[in-house]
Design an enzyme around this catalytic site. Structure first.
Site, PDB file in Angstrom:
ATOM      1  N   ASN A   1     -14.742  11.084  30.597  1.00 15.78           N
ATOM      2  CA  ASN A   1     -14.592  12.328  31.095  1.00 15.78           C
ATOM      3  C   ASN A   1     -14.664  11.496  33.361  1.00 15.78           C
ATOM      4  O   ASN A   1     -14.569  10.351  32.561  1.00 15.78           O
ATOM      5  CB  ASN A   1     -15.373  12.813  30.955  1.00 15.78           C
ATOM      6  CG  ASN A   1     -16.790  12.939  30.828  1.00 15.78           C
ATOM      7  OD1 ASN A   1     -17.545  12.438  32.206  1.00 15.78           O
ATOM      8  ND2 ASN A   1     -17.281  12.984  30.263  1.00 15.78           N
TER       9      ASN A   1
ATOM     10  N   PRO B   1     -24.526  13.564  18.864  1.00 19.58           N
ATOM     11  CA  PRO B   1     -25.400  14.135  18.676  1.00 19.58           C
ATOM     12  C   PRO B   1     -25.393  13.955  20.367  1.00 19.58           C
ATOM     13  O   PRO B   1     -25.212  13.682  21.168  1.00 19.58           O
ATOM     14  CB  PRO B   1     -26.146  12.645  19.023  1.00 19.58           C
ATOM     15  CG  PRO B   1     -25.013  11.594  18.773  1.00 19.58           C
ATOM     16  CD  PRO B   1     -24.024  11.434  18.470  1.00 19.58           C
TER      17      PRO B   1
END
Ligand code: C5P
Length: 401
Positions: free
Chosen positions: A208, A303
């Protein structure tokens, strides 16, 4: 907190010299002794009488002064100090330091010293961003010289940008941190920052646009207050702050492992933009284009580092701070996120298109705590970081969150 510390303050020739008077006052209040060297330029802005009245010591300025050399020579000045502080450091003074010149008392002492040196630059925004000044800054950093500021803001020359000298309180915090005496001295902090990169095959990945700027600024601000700070960073283009331990990682899995290895800490700030998903399997070879059709990319959830660190248990940090980037109903969504993740605070920002916040230099945030939401005015990311770090220090000192 600076009881018995001996500071040699070198005051250069810039309008910010007036702020050095306030710095002297604050240093003395904290028990430090201060001797000052006023450069010829510095003496154009403030008087030796003002400086001497506040330090309670003789003010030095000339290199070849018979009386000064007889009382305390240039070598003795540095010997009798624990730390040298240059504030304001003008572009010219920084250039002379970087080149190792010794053409007045200030630069001679700076060349002759083996004590730590802290520099607070102050200059016009274009002088600051000039390639020569940035080169000199890099040279000073490579020589082991610490730098505080400059800040961004309106300047005496009617311009706006980075170049304003750090405020006396910030210079004081940097001085305290250099003695391990800041409000977070003896405390451990963990900061995550930047994006993560989740590989698909040896050449492709999911990532990103996070720059890591806000997280890096927070790590720097915590370290400046004396915290023993670990910065766990995904791939980012910016240089890690000098005073932090930086652990570089690529994936969310590696980021979680690095965070767990950094425990125990008293405060964890999760500013990283962790990829929510990763490819279930990573191909060992580059996936080829095929006439048979498009490759299927199966994703699995990563996670959640913030939620993992927030889980109750003996290793939970006393204060866990998360971030929330939202585009609508910012406070409501961020408050819900605080509960869902189990963290203590959320720093929420509105990253709607048009705000210029994502990847930009400024941030406008709301701090969500158990007591409610506070909206902070838009400010440079470094200022938001300094305010958050100060708030963390206050909270840890008070024992509450
Ligand atoms: O759920 P969301 O990504 O919006 O939450 C943002 C907050 O959670 C940030 O503090 C971010 O650093 C953290 N986070 C994390 N691990 C993830 C996802 C988000 O630590 N896998």
């Amino acid at each position: 907190m600076l009881e018995g510390r001996r500071i040699l303050l070198i005051i250069g020739g810039g309008i910010a010299a007036y702020k050095s008077l306030e710095l002297i006052r604050r240093l003395k209040e904290r028990g430090a002794s201060v001797r000052a060297i006023l450069t010829r330029g510095g003496a154009q802005f403030i008087t030796p009488l003002a400086v001497g009245s506040l330090t309670g010591e003789k003010v030095s300025s000339e290199l070849f002064s018979l009386t000064d050399e007889a009382e305390m020579g240039h070598i003795e000045l540095s010997r009798a100090a624990d730390l040298l502080v240059v504030a304001p450091a003008t572009a010219h003074l920084m250039a002379r330091m970087a080149a190792g010149l010794a053409d007045d008392l200030a630069t001679t002492v700076l060349l002759a010293t083996d004590k730590p040196v802290l520099v607070a630059p102050a200059m016009n925004v274009r002088m600051w961003s000039h390639a020569a000044t940035q080169r000199n800054l890099a040279r000073l950093a490579a020589d082991g010289i610490a730098v505080v500021g400059p800040n961004e803001g309106p300047m005496a020359c009617n311009e706006f940008g980075p170049g304003r000298m750090a405020e006396p309180a910030e210079i004081l915090a940097a001085i305290e941190a250099s003695f391990g005496a800041g409000p977070l001295a003896g405390r451990r902090a963990l900061v995550t920052a930047g994006p993560t990169r989740e590989p698909i095959d040896p050449v492709r990945y999911i990532a990103n646009r996070s720059s890591g700027r806000q997280g890096y600024a927070i790590a720097e601000a915590l370290a400046r207050l004396g915290a023993d700070t670990t910065l766990v960073s995904g791939p980012a283009e910016i240089a890690p702050p000098a005073a932090v331990r930086c652990v570089k990682v690529e994936t969310a899995g590696e980021m979680l492992a690095a965070c767990e290895a950094a425990l125990p800490v008293e405060v964890a700030v999760c500013a990283a933009a962790v990829a929510d998903w990763r490819a279930r399997a990573q191909a060992n070879q580059k996936i080829k284009k095929s006439k048979a059709g498009l490759p299927a990319l199966e994703l699995v959830e990563n996670p959640d580092i913030l939620a993992t660190l927030s889980r109750p248990g003996p290793r939970r940090p006393r204060l866990v701070v998360g971030f929330a980037a939202e585009t609508e109903d910012v406070i409501a969504h961020a408050s819900a996120k605080r509960a869902a993740k189990g963290c203590d605070w959320i720093v929420a920002n509105d990253v709607s298109p048009g705000t210029g916040i994502m990847g930009g230099e400024e941030n406008a945030v709301h701090l969500i705590t158990p007591a409610g939401a506070e909206s902070w005015e838009r400010a440079p990311k470094s200022a938001v970081a300094a305010r958050l770090a100060a708030r963390i220090a206050e909270t840890l000192a008070g024992g509450a969150s």
